[in-house]
Scaffold this motif. Structure first.
Motif, PDB file in Angstrom:
ATOM      1  N   HIS A 168     148.741  58.020  47.464  1.00 60.47           N
ATOM      2  CA  HIS A 168     147.811  57.001  46.993  1.00 60.47           C
ATOM      3  C   HIS A 168     148.100  56.602  45.555  1.00 60.47           C
ATOM      4  O   HIS A 168     147.828  55.474  45.144  1.00 60.47           O
ATOM      5  N   GLN A 211     154.105  64.171  54.269  1.00 64.21           N
ATOM      6  CA  GLN A 211     153.279  63.230  55.016  1.00 64.21           C
ATOM      7  C   GLN A 211     154.031  62.611  56.185  1.00 64.21           C
ATOM      8  O   GLN A 211     153.450  62.355  57.249  1.00 64.21           O
ATOM      9  N   THR A 263     152.215  53.566  57.113  1.00 60.33           N
ATOM     10  CA  THR A 263     151.001  54.310  57.451  1.00 60.33           C
ATOM     11  C   THR A 263     150.603  54.089  58.909  1.00 60.33           C
ATOM     12  O   THR A 263     150.707  52.970  59.427  1.00 60.33           O
ATOM     13  N   THR A 299     142.823  50.847  51.589  1.00 61.77           N
ATOM     14  CA  THR A 299     142.372  51.839  50.612  1.00 61.77           C
ATOM     15  C   THR A 299     142.233  51.154  49.263  1.00 61.77           C
ATOM     16  O   THR A 299     142.823  50.096  49.022  1.00 61.77           O
ATOM     17  N   LEU A 354     143.237  64.372  51.990  1.00 67.43           N
ATOM     18  CA  LEU A 354     144.080  63.623  52.926  1.00 67.43           C
ATOM     19  C   LEU A 354     144.144  64.398  54.242  1.00 67.43           C
ATOM     20  O   LEU A 354     145.190  64.918  54.628  1.00 67.43           O
ATOM     21  N   SER A 390     146.765  63.463  57.123  1.00 63.79           N
ATOM     22  CA  SER A 390     148.168  63.705  56.767  1.00 63.79           C
ATOM     23  C   SER A 390     148.404  65.154  56.367  1.00 63.79           C
ATOM     24  O   SER A 390     149.225  65.864  56.968  1.00 63.79           O
TER      25      SER A 390
END
Length: 448
Positions: free
Chosen positions: A94, A116, A195, A292, A388, A391
């Motif tokens: 992020h 991730q 994503t 986000t 998270l 992830s």
């Protein structure tokens, strides 16, 4: 005391639901797997049937299909924190540091991306095998959106760093992001195509239902205690027990309920609201997108298109709750904040109300590392999602499974190099500091 005696660990508290997740409420009711009645024997017992626990079971079954696994889920799959998640399985952090992004900073970025993307790889493999539709698993990418000059600058800096790293992205101006969201409020956006967006309750149910023997899932079966039994362990539940050579603790903050990582986990809740269905013609833009915030601890928003109309998800507000439970009043207070954020972003949807409100628990560490590793002989932790869950918890479950089975991988080597969670200050300083820090971060996010 949680640790009742040498090699005996007793849960001091059990998970509690925090409102009714809209993700769960909009699905057909689940028929839970049976409660564990009586004793069973397994090679590995997994405590927790969320992202970490189910991912661990999946990885074990791929590494060695003969391994007997017993998963103990305290509630119904999808109705815990996993089903309260916002549904972003991200591939890029992020936040990216705004320095010259060389040396140690670049290495941390690459490490985070590998962790991730390991989660994404496992999820994508299951989706392809089982033919999950986009209503469950959608590789559509995510937006990061801004509504202030500071947010715009943050996205521009982020885009520059992604360019240096060779990562695909697209920066959007106010007109372009409005064409996506239908909202005139957003001033810029950054699209990142890697994503995965999931309906978290549907996804976690699908993961559970694709596990095959000798993996056994027991729902509404909380682990009450475990103790040493010969060279293995005996896990006790209200109506049964599991004798296993190894245990994977995939219960996030509730690892502390068994006495592990005490004074090293911060228990934080985040809150969400989901609107009632509305006529899609009332809102321009695309009928499905997920965004986000540009600044940390801002507002996450998703638009979900369904056959009966569209819905908007709003997630914002964070609270520190060391007892790992919250009140209905706390959810209502967060809901009032959500209503204001919703009306500002979507004034054209005046009169559309929120149908569901809920909260989800997270476990954070002071130095932003997972609570991971072999914490007792044959007991492995995959906890500390650090915000998270989809992830990080998935990746931690994979890494714990590999560690338990002695499998070597780059993901496992990364986890082996991570520091242990650092100790928190003594009480009441942790509570005071955590609440002040959360309040400051939310204030710093401003209109975002």
């Amino acid at each position: 005391m949680t640790q009742a005696g040498k090699n005996v660990f007793v849960a001091s508290r059990l998970p509690k639901r925090a409102g009714v997740s809209g993700w769960v409420a909009t699905l057909a009711p689940r028929t839970p797997r049976p409660v564990l009645n009586g004793p069973v024997v397994a090679d590995v017992a997994i405590i927790g049937g969320g992202f970490a626990g189910l991912s661990a079971a999946r990885r074990i079954s791929r590494l060695d299909p003969s391994v007997r696994v017993a998963i103990l889920e305290a509630g119904v799959v999808g109705e815990g924190p996993a089903g309260a998640n916002s549904g972003f399985i991200i591939d890029l952090p992020h936040e990216v540091a705004s320095d010259d992004f060389s040396g140690e900073s670049e290495a941390r970025f690459r490490q985070s991306v590998l962790i991730q993307r390991s989660a994404i790889a496992l999820a994508s493999e299951m989706a392809a095998e089982n033919g999950w539709g986009k209503e469950v698993f959608d590789p559509c990418g995510r937006y990061s959106v801004a509504i202030s000059a500071e947010g715009d600058r943050h996205l521009e800096d982020y885009a520059q760093q992604l360019t240096k790293m060779g990562e695909a992205h697209r920066l959007l101006n106010g007109r372009e992001i409005a064409a996506v969201t239908g909202s005139p409020v957003y001033t810029s956006g950054l699209f990142m195509p890697g994503t995965i967006i999931v309906q978290p309750a549907a996804y976690i149910r699908a993961v559970a239902d694709c596990l095959k023997e000798p993996v056994a899932l027991y729902e509404r079966t909380p682990a009450l205690s475990f103790e040493r039994l010969g060279t293995g362990w005996l896990v006790k539940t209200p109506q049964g027990s599991v004798q296993a050579a190894k245990i994977i603790m995939a219960n996030n903050g509730h690892a502390e309920s068994f006495g592990f990582f005490r004074g090293r986990l911060l228990h934080v809740f985040t809150y969400a609201s989901l609107t009632e269905e509305f006529d899609p013609s009332r809102l321009d833009g695309e009928r499905k997108w997920a965004a986000t915030p540009a600044l940390p601890m801002g507002t996450t928003v998703r638009r979900i298109g369904t056959a009966g109309g569209d819905r908007i998800l709003v997630r914002s507000r964070y609270s520190y709750n060391p007892g790992i439970e919250i009140s209905d009043a706390a959810i209502r207070r967060a809901g009032r904040l959500h209503d204001g954020k919703f009306s500002k972003r979507f004034p054209m949807l005046s009169g559309v109300g929120m149908q569901y409100r809920w909260a989800g628990a997270m476990a954070l560490t002071r130095n932003h590392v997972p609570a991971f590793g072999e914490i007792e002989p044959g007991v492995f932790a995959a906890c500390g999602c650090n915000g998270l869950g989809a992830s990080n918890s998935t990746a931690s479950g994979i890494a714990a499974a590999e560690l338990a089975l002695g499998h070597s991988s780059e993901l496992g080597r990364i986890y082996a190099r991570l520091a242990a969670p650092t100790a928190l200050p003594p009480q009441p300083f942790t509570t005071i500091g955590a609440k002040m820090h959360l309040a400051y971060r939310e204030w710093s996010a401003g209109p975002e």
